[in-house]
Design a protein around this motif. Structure first.
Motif, PDB file in Angstrom:
ATOM      1  N   ALA A 289       0.876  -1.164   0.000  1.00 30.06           N
ATOM      2  CA  ALA A 289       0.000   0.000   0.000  1.00 30.06           C
ATOM      3  C   ALA A 289       0.912   1.212   0.000  1.00 30.06           C
ATOM      4  O   ALA A 289       1.524   1.555   1.025  1.00 30.06           O
ATOM      5  CB  ALA A 289      -0.907  -0.004   1.227  1.00 30.06           C
ATOM      6  N   ALA A 290       1.045   1.825  -1.172  1.00 31.73           N
ATOM      7  CA  ALA A 290       2.096   2.825  -1.384  1.00 31.73           C
ATOM      8  C   ALA A 290       1.586   4.240  -1.149  1.00 31.73           C
ATOM      9  O   ALA A 290       0.767   4.755  -1.904  1.00 31.73           O
ATOM     10  CB  ALA A 290       2.660   2.696  -2.798  1.00 31.73           C
ATOM     11  N   GLN A 291       2.106   4.858  -0.118  1.00 35.23           N
ATOM     12  CA  GLN A 291       1.774   6.244   0.176  1.00 35.23           C
ATOM     13  C   GLN A 291       2.653   7.176  -0.651  1.00 35.23           C
ATOM     14  O   GLN A 291       3.827   6.885  -0.915  1.00 35.23           O
ATOM     15  CB  GLN A 291       2.007   6.526   1.664  1.00 35.23           C
ATOM     16  N   HIS A 292       2.084   8.296  -1.068  1.00 40.30           N
ATOM     17  CA  HIS A 292       2.852   9.345  -1.728  1.00 40.30           C
ATOM     18  C   HIS A 292       2.714  10.635  -0.914  1.00 40.30           C
ATOM     19  O   HIS A 292       1.848  10.747  -0.041  1.00 40.30           O
ATOM     20  CB  HIS A 292       2.360   9.535  -3.160  1.00 40.30           C
TER      21      HIS A 292
ATOM     22  N   LYS B 259      -6.242   6.446   4.369  1.00 41.88           N
ATOM     23  CA  LYS B 259      -6.941   6.394   3.086  1.00 41.88           C
ATOM     24  C   LYS B 259      -6.188   5.520   2.091  1.00 41.88           C
ATOM     25  O   LYS B 259      -6.798   4.769   1.310  1.00 41.88           O
ATOM     26  CB  LYS B 259      -7.105   7.799   2.526  1.00 41.88           C
ATOM     27  N   VAL B 260      -4.861   5.592   2.099  1.00 37.98           N
ATOM     28  CA  VAL B 260      -4.050   4.770   1.186  1.00 37.98           C
ATOM     29  C   VAL B 260      -4.339   3.295   1.416  1.00 37.98           C
ATOM     30  O   VAL B 260      -4.597   2.537   0.468  1.00 37.98           O
ATOM     31  CB  VAL B 260      -2.547   5.064   1.393  1.00 37.98           C
ATOM     32  N   VAL B 261      -4.296   2.873   2.660  1.00 44.76           N
ATOM     33  CA  VAL B 261      -4.529   1.454   2.979  1.00 44.76           C
ATOM     34  C   VAL B 261      -5.966   1.065   2.647  1.00 44.76           C
ATOM     35  O   VAL B 261      -6.220  -0.018   2.098  1.00 44.76           O
ATOM     36  CB  VAL B 261      -4.198   1.171   4.453  1.00 44.76           C
ATOM     37  N   GLY B 262      -6.920   1.937   2.930  1.00 44.05           N
ATOM     38  CA  GLY B 262      -8.314   1.632   2.624  1.00 44.05           C
ATOM     39  C   GLY B 262      -8.558   1.457   1.136  1.00 44.05           C
ATOM     40  O   GLY B 262      -9.255   0.514   0.715  1.00 44.05           O
ATOM     41  N   ASN B 263      -7.985   2.335   0.337  1.00 46.02           N
ATOM     42  CA  ASN B 263      -8.149   2.227  -1.115  1.00 46.02           C
ATOM     43  C   ASN B 263      -7.495   0.965  -1.655  1.00 46.02           C
ATOM     44  O   ASN B 263      -8.038   0.293  -2.542  1.00 46.02           O
ATOM     45  CB  ASN B 263      -7.554   3.455  -1.807  1.00 46.02           C
ATOM     46  N   TYR B 264      -6.333   0.645  -1.124  1.00 47.70           N
ATOM     47  CA  TYR B 264      -5.606  -0.537  -1.592  1.00 47.70           C
ATOM     48  C   TYR B 264      -6.342  -1.813  -1.198  1.00 47.70           C
ATOM     49  O   TYR B 264      -6.443  -2.764  -1.988  1.00 47.70           O
ATOM     50  CB  TYR B 264      -4.194  -0.525  -1.010  1.00 47.70           C
ATOM     51  N   ALA B 265      -6.894  -1.818   0.008  1.00 47.30           N
ATOM     52  CA  ALA B 265      -7.660  -2.982   0.451  1.00 47.30           C
ATOM     53  C   ALA B 265      -8.877  -3.209  -0.436  1.00 47.30           C
ATOM     54  O   ALA B 265      -9.261  -4.359  -0.708  1.00 47.30           O
ATOM     55  CB  ALA B 265      -8.090  -2.805   1.909  1.00 47.30           C
TER      56      ALA B 265
ATOM     57  N   HIS C  49      -3.994 -12.469   1.391  1.00 47.20           N
ATOM     58  CA  HIS C  49      -3.018 -11.407   1.203  1.00 47.20           C
ATOM     59  C   HIS C  49      -2.929 -10.504   2.429  1.00 47.20           C
ATOM     60  O   HIS C  49      -3.851 -10.435   3.235  1.00 47.20           O
ATOM     61  CB  HIS C  49      -3.405 -10.553  -0.007  1.00 47.20           C
ATOM     62  N   ALA C  50      -1.809  -9.853   2.546  1.00 49.00           N
ATOM     63  CA  ALA C  50      -1.602  -8.799   3.538  1.00 49.00           C
ATOM     64  C   ALA C  50      -0.847  -7.673   2.845  1.00 49.00           C
ATOM     65  O   ALA C  50      -0.470  -7.801   1.676  1.00 49.00           O
ATOM     66  CB  ALA C  50      -0.823  -9.334   4.737  1.00 49.00           C
ATOM     67  N   PHE C  51      -0.612  -6.569   3.577  1.00 46.77           N
ATOM     68  CA  PHE C  51       0.004  -5.395   2.966  1.00 46.77           C
ATOM     69  C   PHE C  51       1.160  -4.875   3.821  1.00 46.77           C
ATOM     70  O   PHE C  51       1.122  -4.919   5.044  1.00 46.77           O
ATOM     71  CB  PHE C  51      -1.004  -4.240   2.810  1.00 46.77           C
ATOM     72  N   HIS C  52       2.181  -4.355   3.142  1.00 45.05           N
ATOM     73  CA  HIS C  52       3.168  -3.481   3.760  1.00 45.05           C
ATOM     74  C   HIS C  52       2.706  -2.040   3.547  1.00 45.05           C
ATOM     75  O   HIS C  52       2.170  -1.707   2.488  1.00 45.05           O
ATOM     76  CB  HIS C  52       4.537  -3.613   3.085  1.00 45.05           C
ATOM     77  N   MET C  53       2.964  -1.188   4.501  1.00 46.58           N
ATOM     78  CA  MET C  53       2.701   0.235   4.333  1.00 46.58           C
ATOM     79  C   MET C  53       3.982   0.927   3.892  1.00 46.58           C
ATOM     80  O   MET C  53       4.953   0.972   4.646  1.00 46.58           O
ATOM     81  CB  MET C  53       2.213   0.856   5.639  1.00 46.58           C
ATOM     82  N   ILE C  54       4.018   1.445   2.655  1.00 44.95           N
ATOM     83  CA  ILE C  54       5.152   2.258   2.227  1.00 44.95           C
ATOM     84  C   ILE C  54       4.969   3.659   2.793  1.00 44.95           C
ATOM     85  O   ILE C  54       3.982   4.343   2.480  1.00 44.95           O
ATOM     86  CB  ILE C  54       5.265   2.317   0.692  1.00 44.95           C
ATOM     87  N   VAL C  55       5.897   4.088   3.620  1.00 47.63           N
ATOM     88  CA  VAL C  55       5.798   5.392   4.263  1.00 47.63           C
ATOM     89  C   VAL C  55       6.623   6.403   3.481  1.00 47.63           C
ATOM     90  O   VAL C  55       7.853   6.312   3.409  1.00 47.63           O
ATOM     91  CB  VAL C  55       6.286   5.332   5.725  1.00 47.63           C
TER      92      VAL C  55
ATOM     93  N   LYS D 269      -0.677   9.410  14.289  1.00 48.15           N
ATOM     94  CA  LYS D 269      -2.012   8.835  14.452  1.00 48.15           C
ATOM     95  C   LYS D 269      -2.289   7.661  13.516  1.00 48.15           C
ATOM     96  O   LYS D 269      -2.568   6.552  13.960  1.00 48.15           O
ATOM     97  CB  LYS D 269      -3.063   9.926  14.230  1.00 48.15           C
ATOM     98  N   ASP D 270      -2.230   7.897  12.198  1.00 43.51           N
ATOM     99  CA  ASP D 270      -2.682   6.878  11.239  1.00 43.51           C
ATOM    100  C   ASP D 270      -1.868   5.591  11.335  1.00 43.51           C
ATOM    101  O   ASP D 270      -2.430   4.490  11.419  1.00 43.51           O
ATOM    102  CB  ASP D 270      -2.595   7.416   9.807  1.00 43.51           C
ATOM    103  N   ILE D 271      -0.549   5.724  11.307  1.00 45.85           N
ATOM    104  CA  ILE D 271       0.289   4.520  11.274  1.00 45.85           C
ATOM    105  C   ILE D 271       0.168   3.715  12.569  1.00 45.85           C
ATOM    106  O   ILE D 271      -0.007   2.483  12.509  1.00 45.85           O
ATOM    107  CB  ILE D 271       1.746   4.890  10.943  1.00 45.85           C
ATOM    108  N   PRO D 272       0.222   4.314  13.755  1.00 49.73           N
ATOM    109  CA  PRO D 272       0.017   3.519  14.974  1.00 49.73           C
ATOM    110  C   PRO D 272      -1.334   2.800  15.000  1.00 49.73           C
ATOM    111  O   PRO D 272      -1.427   1.640  15.424  1.00 49.73           O
ATOM    112  CB  PRO D 272       0.125   4.544  16.102  1.00 49.73           C
ATOM    113  N   ALA D 273      -2.388   3.485  14.545  1.00 48.35           N
ATOM    114  CA  ALA D 273      -3.711   2.860  14.543  1.00 48.35           C
ATOM    115  C   ALA D 273      -3.774   1.685  13.573  1.00 48.35           C
ATOM    116  O   ALA D 273      -4.350   0.630  13.878  1.00 48.35           O
ATOM    117  CB  ALA D 273      -4.776   3.900  14.192  1.00 48.35           C
TER     118      ALA D 273
END
Length: 478
Positions: A114-117, A124-130, A141-147, A157-161
């Motif tokens: 889940a690639a953040q820009h 929102k990035v993770v939600g859209n990718y999901a 499947h699972a996801f990595h968060m690209i920060v 906030k977002d990443i800890p949650a």
């Protein structure tokens, strides 16, 4: 009763002796974390309900696996699927095309990005990718968060949650202008991950060295694709791996070094582990089976990846690192771009090397290439193959119930014909890339049937479903 033999599908009607068992796999050599033995496997409600030398109960589906190997479905924890690159280029695969290709190659679980820009909220990035995965993925499947952006309350906030909800893998780039993090931001992320029980994965190359060499080569008129390797000198990986290991040591965080390509990089990781640093590492088939000379071949853009392929001496060092456990995972780094204006040549067919998209398809070829090299050619045993391609990736990312054959685990299984021989063609993969970088390579050993949670996805080397049935997997805290 439906019986799959090694050659033909037979349909027979018999009374069911147990309503709970859906499928029985009979007589295969079953590879588990404690060894390999001829066993039967019973599957109920998508999970392995029994492993036994003989299962007397019948089932509506029975698979004759005599003479075959029953292996855990592959777990590929490094693949780029339906992802927008930092340069704004969408890769070639949707979740449907990527995961059908994975299944054909014996892989039943993916972890993609889940690639953040810059400017985007991670939630929102993770939600859209999901949503994309739910729409198309045929396997779990699972996801990595690209920060790429730690501001805008992302780190606070977002990443800890999201970590607390089960997205427990973070990807950081130490290079590429639009996504890379500086040292302070990396340390901030490592501290957060340590406290939250997350794993931080690194594309580790020194940005300054790459920028210096790229500028120098272009100024000298060395713009062809073959100069890509020189623009990513081995010292760039060596320095960055060492720095990230030191950062992990300083913070006490768990880290994963992606796509190790050099012998020196492997040695740095070996020494760091000896000091007690919580570092794991992976490499990929293209580093084990290709050298930088491949960029002198016809249409070299097909083979451009970062880091680039290295030398035969590096290959030997990587195999040694696999043998002693320094490198624990083999992943594909599936990064598909078509050989046209939508992909590799978005900036024209004569674009300089630094404007050609990096990456190759690999989801479907990863397991056959590794099986052939490890098992068929005798480098390592079949248990080691299962460990580096399934068990270790699942454990590293906390994917419970995946990556091994055991009672109570998901019935993610690949039934292999160890004698099957196949020579890859120019465009014979089931993804959407349009070419096979391993064209002309012959492998010995291929998956014949593939099951995901007990459901047949591949039967006799043919895909039988493309239904979007895959589930998102939470990652257990490390």
């Amino acid at each position: 009763m439906i019986i799959f033999t090694t050659q033909i599908l037979h349909i027979v009607e018999v009374a069911m002796q147990s309503k709970q068992i859906d499928t029985v796999i009979r007589g295969g050599t079953v590879v588990t974390p404690i060894g390999a033995a001829v066993q039967d496997i019973a599957i109920a409600d998508g999970r392995i309900s029994e492993l036994s030398s003989t299962i007397t109960s019948s089932a509506p589906t029975e698979i004759d696996a005599r003479g075959l190997l029953v292996l855990p479905g592959g777990v590929d924890t490094h693949c780029h699927i339906e992802q927008m690159s930092g340069a704004g280029l969408m890769n070639a695969d949707t979740f449907r095309t990527a995961t059908r290709s994975a299944a054909m190659g014996g892989t039943t679980t993916t972890v993609s990005f889940a690639a953040q820009h810059a400017g985007q909220k991670m939630r929102k990035v993770v939600g859209n990718y999901a949503a994309l995965a739910k729409k198309g993925a045929i396997i779990d499947h699972a996801f990595h968060m690209i920060v790429a952006d730690t501001g805008n309350a992302n780190l606070a906030k977002d990443i800890p949650a999201l970590i607390a909800e089960g997205h427990r893998s973070i990807k950081i780039f130490t290079t590429y202008a639009k996504v890379r993090q500086d040292d302070k931001s990396i340390l901030d992320i490592l501290a957060l991950a340590r406290d939250a029980g997350a794993l931080v994965c690194f594309h580790a190359e020194n940005d300054g060295l790459i920028g210096h060499m790229t500028e120098k080569l272009l100024a000298e008129g060395k713009t062809a694709p073959k100069y890509h390797a020189a623009s990513h000198p081995r010292e760039a990986e060596i320095e960055a791996i060492d720095r990230m290991c030191r950062f992990a040591e300083f913070t006490g965080a768990r880290v994963m070094i992606f796509h190790v390509s050099t012998g020196e990089g492997a040695e740095i990781i070996r020494q760091a582990r000896a000091r007690g640093v919580k570092v794991q590492a992976e490499t990929c088939p293209h580093y084990l089976f290709m050298t930088e000379d491949i960029l002198d071949s016809e249409n070299p853009a097909r083979f451009m990846c970062s880091p680039p392929q290295r030398s035969t001496e590096d290959q030997a060092a990587l195999w040694e690192a696999m043998a002693d456990g320094t490198i624990e995972l083999i992943t594909s780094d599936h990064a598909p771009y078509r050989m046209d204006a939508s992909g590799k040549f978005a900036h024209g067919e004569n674009a300089p090397f630094n404007q050609i998209a990096n990456g190759m398809p690999g989801l479907e070829t990863r397991l056959p290439l590794m099986f052939s090299a490890m098992v068929s050619e005798g480098r390592m045993d079949v248990e080691a193959f299962a460990k580096v391609t399934a068990t270790a990736p699942a454990r590293a990312f906390g994917l419970d119930g995946k990556g091994a054959i055991a009672e109570g685990f998901d019935a993610d299984l690949a039934i292999w014909d160890p004698e099957a021989s196949y020579t890859y063609g120019a465009d014979d993969l089931h993804d959407n890339t349009g070419y096979n970088p391993f064209e002309g390579t012959t492998v010995k050993g291929m998956p014949r049937h593939v099951l995901s949670r007990g459901e047949l996805l591949v039967r006799d080397r043919a895909l039988v479903t493309e239904a979007p049935r895959g589930r998102w997997l939470p990652m257990r805290a490390g």
